[in-house]
Design an enzyme around this catalytic site. Structure first.
Site, PDB file in Angstrom:
ATOM      1  N   GLY A 103       8.669   7.879  -3.656  1.00 30.16           N
ATOM      2  CA  GLY A 103       9.366   6.592  -3.625  1.00 30.16           C
ATOM      3  C   GLY A 103       9.954   6.242  -4.983  1.00 30.16           C
ATOM      4  O   GLY A 103       9.730   6.942  -5.971  1.00 30.16           O
ATOM      5  N   THR A 141       9.359   3.793  -7.129  1.00 31.70           N
ATOM      6  CA  THR A 141       8.429   3.435  -8.209  1.00 31.70           C
ATOM      7  C   THR A 141       7.801   4.701  -8.796  1.00 31.70           C
ATOM      8  O   THR A 141       7.682   4.857 -10.019  1.00 31.70           O
ATOM      9  CB  THR A 141       7.333   2.475  -7.683  1.00 31.70           C
ATOM     10  OG1 THR A 141       7.955   1.467  -6.880  1.00 31.70           O
ATOM     11  CG2 THR A 141       6.577   1.822  -8.808  1.00 31.70           C
ATOM     12  N   ASP A 145       0.383   6.118  -6.128  1.00 32.80           N
ATOM     13  CA  ASP A 145       1.518   6.006  -5.210  1.00 32.80           C
ATOM     14  C   ASP A 145       1.928   4.532  -5.065  1.00 32.80           C
ATOM     15  O   ASP A 145       1.155   3.627  -5.387  1.00 32.80           O
ATOM     16  CB  ASP A 145       1.120   6.589  -3.845  1.00 32.80           C
ATOM     17  CG  ASP A 145       2.339   6.964  -2.998  1.00 32.80           C
ATOM     18  OD1 ASP A 145       3.481   6.686  -3.404  1.00 32.80           O
ATOM     19  OD2 ASP A 145       2.133   7.533  -1.904  1.00 32.80           O
ATOM     20  N   ALA A 191       3.786   1.411  -2.419  1.00 29.40           N
ATOM     21  CA  ALA A 191       3.528   0.914  -1.067  1.00 29.40           C
ATOM     22  C   ALA A 191       4.687   0.021  -0.646  1.00 29.40           C
ATOM     23  O   ALA A 191       5.428  -0.500  -1.486  1.00 29.40           O
ATOM     24  CB  ALA A 191       2.225   0.120  -1.020  1.00 29.40           C
ATOM     25  N   ASP A 192       4.824  -0.135   0.660  1.00 30.05           N
ATOM     26  CA  ASP A 192       5.843  -1.046   1.195  1.00 30.05           C
ATOM     27  C   ASP A 192       5.265  -2.440   1.392  1.00 30.05           C
ATOM     28  O   ASP A 192       5.974  -3.436   1.259  1.00 30.05           O
ATOM     29  CB  ASP A 192       6.398  -0.483   2.505  1.00 30.05           C
ATOM     30  CG  ASP A 192       7.041   0.865   2.266  1.00 30.05           C
ATOM     31  OD1 ASP A 192       7.994   0.927   1.472  1.00 30.05           O
ATOM     32  OD2 ASP A 192       6.559   1.870   2.823  1.00 30.05           O
ATOM     33  N   GLY A 236       5.263   4.689   3.769  1.00 25.36           N
ATOM     34  CA  GLY A 236       6.105   5.595   4.560  1.00 25.36           C
ATOM     35  C   GLY A 236       7.548   5.180   4.656  1.00 25.36           C
ATOM     36  O   GLY A 236       8.315   5.781   5.403  1.00 25.36           O
ATOM     37  N   GLY A 237       7.923   4.159   3.853  1.00 23.04           N
ATOM     38  CA  GLY A 237       9.331   3.780   3.811  1.00 23.04           C
ATOM     39  C   GLY A 237      10.214   4.962   3.427  1.00 23.04           C
ATOM     40  O   GLY A 237      11.351   5.077   3.869  1.00 23.04           O
ATOM     41  N   GLU A 284       1.190  11.835   2.087  1.00 22.56           N
ATOM     42  CA  GLU A 284       0.605  10.797   1.236  1.00 22.56           C
ATOM     43  C   GLU A 284      -0.818  10.481   1.695  1.00 22.56           C
ATOM     44  O   GLU A 284      -1.729  10.332   0.888  1.00 22.56           O
ATOM     45  CB  GLU A 284       1.459   9.529   1.283  1.00 22.56           C
ATOM     46  CG  GLU A 284       2.790   9.694   0.555  1.00 22.56           C
ATOM     47  CD  GLU A 284       3.750   8.544   0.761  1.00 22.56           C
ATOM     48  OE1 GLU A 284       3.474   7.655   1.589  1.00 22.56           O
ATOM     49  OE2 GLU A 284       4.801   8.537   0.093  1.00 22.56           O
ATOM     50  N   LYS A 343       5.714  -6.753  -2.926  1.00 23.80           N
ATOM     51  CA  LYS A 343       5.056  -5.971  -1.866  1.00 23.80           C
ATOM     52  C   LYS A 343       3.752  -6.601  -1.377  1.00 23.80           C
ATOM     53  O   LYS A 343       3.164  -6.142  -0.406  1.00 23.80           O
ATOM     54  CB  LYS A 343       4.755  -4.548  -2.368  1.00 23.80           C
ATOM     55  CG  LYS A 343       5.938  -3.798  -2.970  1.00 23.80           C
ATOM     56  CD  LYS A 343       6.978  -3.491  -1.927  1.00 23.80           C
ATOM     57  CE  LYS A 343       8.137  -2.652  -2.434  1.00 23.80           C
ATOM     58  NZ  LYS A 343       7.823  -1.307  -2.786  1.00 23.80           N
TER      59      LYS A 343
HETATM   60  C1  5RP Z   1       7.115   6.636   0.637  1.00 24.67           C
HETATM   61  C2  5RP Z   1       6.225   5.481   0.379  1.00 24.67           C
HETATM   62  C3  5RP Z   1       6.498   4.657  -0.838  1.00 24.67           C
HETATM   63  O1  5RP Z   1       5.348   4.557  -1.586  1.00 24.67           O
HETATM   64  C4  5RP Z   1       6.913   3.289  -0.393  1.00 24.67           C
HETATM   65  O2  5RP Z   1       8.003   3.407   0.507  1.00 24.67           O
HETATM   66  C5  5RP Z   1       7.317   2.401  -1.589  1.00 24.67           C
HETATM   67  O3  5RP Z   1       8.481   2.894  -2.145  1.00 24.67           O
HETATM   68  P1  5RP Z   1       9.210   2.220  -3.371  1.00 24.67           P
HETATM   69  O4  5RP Z   1       8.414   2.525  -4.581  1.00 24.67           O
HETATM   70  O5  5RP Z   1      10.572   2.893  -3.366  1.00 24.67           O
HETATM   71  O6  5RP Z   1       9.342   0.749  -3.114  1.00 24.67           O
HETATM   72  O7  5RP Z   1       5.299   5.194   1.080  1.00 24.67           O
HETATM   73  O8  5RP Z   1       6.807   7.272   1.837  1.00 24.67           O
END
Ligand code: 5RP
Length: 221
Positions: A29, A31, A81, A83-84, A95-96, A103, A121
């Site tokens: 993602g 971030t 990691d 998150a959305d 999973g965005g 993951e 978030k």
């Molecule tokens: C990817 C994810 C990402 O962690 C989630 O979508 C957050 O992404 P971003 O940092 O772009 O806001 O789960 O599958």
């Protein structure tokens, strides 16, 4: 401060938590992409590194890392990691970016899951963000019907194939008040690989960037 600056701030601040000899899992993602740019600063502390997506692996390699596989390194000391959505129990929707299955495998096999987000978030109840469900293609319509039965509105993520060769249904209109039970329920539908609720494998620590500072929280028990 805009959202991108907050992402930069939280990605940089997680470097302070990286210790000597880490066997590190890196998620996916925007971030995490920023984190990967900063990661060479602590390269000497990282014994082994694995990633949750082809994209993150490519970026890690471009930043000078030899990326290993989970089956070669065994358990991870830390998994970092984004998150959305994340609630106060550090249950998340993820999973965005479509990398939810790998993951979840890395999250499950790590001693400590650190979630890094900008404060937008944080939610009280999961479900406003459409829940990604990775599905074996031949089961698409059968699974979609099951998801409608439980109150969701599944939408095929057009033109997208996961790193595992599957499709994603993004499920709208859910209000997930019981994340643990709902995660199991959806995973029990035949043909579902996994869904984006991370309640069983919730984060152990949340770093969330606001306008002034990065807040560090543990899950409410
Ligand atoms: C990817 C994810 C990402 O962690 C989630 O979508 C957050 O992404 P971003 O940092 O772009 O806001 O789960 O599958």
């Amino acid at each position: 401060m805009d959202q991108n600056s907050k992402k930069r701030k939280v990605a940089e601040s997680v470097l302070d938590l990286i210790e000597n000899g880490e066997i590190l899992g890196i998620g996916s993602g925007s971030t995490v992409n920023i984190l990967i740019e900063y990661l060479p600063k602590v390269k000497n502390k990282i014994q082994d590194i694995v990633s949750s997506s082809v994209k993150s692996t490519e970026l890690l390699k471009a930043n000078g890392f030899d990326v290993n596989e989970l089956r070669a390194v065994g358990r991870l000391s830390k998994y970092i990691d984004g998150a959305d959505e994340v609630n106060k129990y550090l249950h998340m929707i993820k999973g965005g970016g479509g990398a939810l299955t790998r993951e979840k495998i890395l999250a499950h096999n790590s001693e400590k899951f650190i979630c890094i987000v900008d404060e937008s978030k944080k939610v009280d109840t999961l479900g406003k963000f459409p829940l990604p469900v990775e599905v074996i293609p031949l089961a698409q319509s059968a699974i979609a019907l099951e998801l409608i039965k439980i109150g969701g509105r599944p939408v095929l993520r057009e033109g997208f194939t996961t790193d595992n060769g599957n499709i994603i249904l993004d499920v709208h209109n859910l209000e997930i008040s019981q994340p643990l039970a709902f995660e199991s329920k959806i995973n029990n539908i035949p043909g579902v690989i996994t869904n984006g609720i991370f309640a069983m494998d919730h984060a152990h620590l949340l770093l969330s960037a606001g306008d002034k500072q990065v807040e560090i929280t543990e899950p409410i028990v």
